[in-house]
Design a protein around this motif. Structure first.
Motif, PDB file in Angstrom:
ATOM      1  N   LEU A   1     -14.279  -7.555  10.025  1.00  0.00           N
ATOM      2  CA  LEU A   1     -13.664  -6.794   8.940  1.00  0.00           C
ATOM      3  C   LEU A   1     -12.149  -6.924   8.962  1.00  0.00           C
ATOM      4  O   LEU A   1     -11.528  -7.184   7.931  1.00  0.00           O
ATOM      5  N   ILE A   2     -11.547  -6.758  10.134  1.00  0.00           N
ATOM      6  CA  ILE A   2     -10.091  -6.817  10.202  1.00  0.00           C
ATOM      7  C   ILE A   2      -9.590  -8.246   9.991  1.00  0.00           C
ATOM      8  O   ILE A   2      -8.555  -8.465   9.366  1.00  0.00           O
TER       9      ILE A   2
ATOM     10  N   ASP B   1      -6.681 -11.593   6.173  1.00  0.00           N
ATOM     11  CA  ASP B   1      -6.631 -12.790   5.329  1.00  0.00           C
ATOM     12  C   ASP B   1      -6.510 -12.427   3.854  1.00  0.00           C
ATOM     13  O   ASP B   1      -6.720 -13.267   2.986  1.00  0.00           O
ATOM     14  N   ASP B   2      -6.179 -11.162   3.587  1.00  0.00           N
ATOM     15  CA  ASP B   2      -5.936 -10.662   2.230  1.00  0.00           C
ATOM     16  C   ASP B   2      -7.160 -10.689   1.326  1.00  0.00           C
ATOM     17  O   ASP B   2      -7.032 -10.832   0.114  1.00  0.00           O
TER      18      ASP B   2
ATOM     19  N   HIS C   1      -7.073 -23.491   6.536  1.00  0.00           N
ATOM     20  CA  HIS C   1      -6.155 -22.561   7.207  1.00  0.00           C
ATOM     21  C   HIS C   1      -6.830 -21.218   7.476  1.00  0.00           C
ATOM     22  O   HIS C   1      -6.635 -20.621   8.538  1.00  0.00           O
ATOM     23  N   LYS C   2      -7.618 -20.754   6.537  1.00  0.00           N
ATOM     24  CA  LYS C   2      -8.357 -19.501   6.726  1.00  0.00           C
ATOM     25  C   LYS C   2      -9.349 -19.638   7.878  1.00  0.00           C
ATOM     26  O   LYS C   2      -9.462 -18.748   8.712  1.00  0.00           O
ATOM     27  N   ILE C   3     -10.057 -20.751   7.889  1.00  0.00           N
ATOM     28  CA  ILE C   3     -11.043 -20.990   8.949  1.00  0.00           C
ATOM     29  C   ILE C   3     -10.350 -21.037  10.301  1.00  0.00           C
ATOM     30  O   ILE C   3     -10.813 -20.433  11.271  1.00  0.00           O
TER      31      ILE C   3
ATOM     32  N   ILE D   1     -14.953  -8.719   1.015  1.00  0.00           N
ATOM     33  CA  ILE D   1     -15.443  -8.435   2.368  1.00  0.00           C
ATOM     34  C   ILE D   1     -16.875  -7.917   2.285  1.00  0.00           C
ATOM     35  O   ILE D   1     -17.730  -8.276   3.099  1.00  0.00           O
ATOM     36  N   SER D   2     -17.143  -7.105   1.289  1.00  0.00           N
ATOM     37  CA  SER D   2     -18.488  -6.571   1.084  1.00  0.00           C
ATOM     38  C   SER D   2     -19.494  -7.701   0.846  1.00  0.00           C
ATOM     39  O   SER D   2     -20.598  -7.690   1.399  1.00  0.00           O
TER      40      SER D   2
END
Length: 164
Positions: free
Chosen positions: A120-121, A126-127, A14-16, A133-134
């Motif tokens: 980034l956004i 995606d919480d 789902h994330k992908i 993210i880093s």
């Protein structure tokens, strides 16, 4: 390191797909992009060294595939005609028109961002934490925090007039 591809895909599909929907250009392309991301994950799985969480690695692969696809499209876009009038709606579930409209507004506004801000956004939406993210982007958490403040402001200014 032993990893189960089916489990990875089940946990992250789902994330992908959300990521693919952001980077896709026409309604039918998210599925194609999703397949390419899944293929690249499968192909690269032996290269996963366990230095980060498998989910972080999956995001990194997905973003790289999406960015590469976007650059390829941008490069060839002048040479092809798009058939944007063709709309594809999967039959497996009912689509809420209001939610779809909001998503399209968000996608339009994300498309106005700098190319380096888009991942980034997408990861933020995606919480993922700034730390995660880093790890995916290689940027420092402080740098991400500063960029996210600017990105949220740009998105708010873009989307606010559309939803009123």
């Amino acid at each position: 390191m032993e990893v189960d591809f089916d489990q990875i895909l089940k946990k992250n599909k789902h994330k992908i797909f959300r990521l693919c929907r952001i980077y896709a250009v026409a309604p039918i392309e998210p599925q194609d992009l999703f397949q390419e991301v899944v293929f690249q994950i499968w192909k690269s799985l032996d290269n996963f060294k366990g230095k980060s969480a498998i989910d972080t690695w999956v995001y990194k692969v997905a973003i790289n595939v999406c960015l590469r696809s976007k650059m390829k499209f941008d490069k060839s876009n002048n040479k092809t005609e798009r058939f944007d009038s063709i709309h594809f709606t999967p039959l497996e579930k009912e689509v809420n028109a209001s939610e779809l409209e909001k998503f399209e507004y968000l996608k339009e506004c994300i498309a106005t961002l700098n190319e380096s801000d888009t991942p980034l956004i997408v990861l933020y939406l995606d919480d993922l934490s700034y730390k995660e993210i880093s790890l995916i982007t290689g940027l420092s958490e402080n740098h991400i925090a500063v960029k996210m403040k600017r990105i949220r402001k740009k998105l708010f200014e873009c989307i606010n007039p559309k939803i009123k």
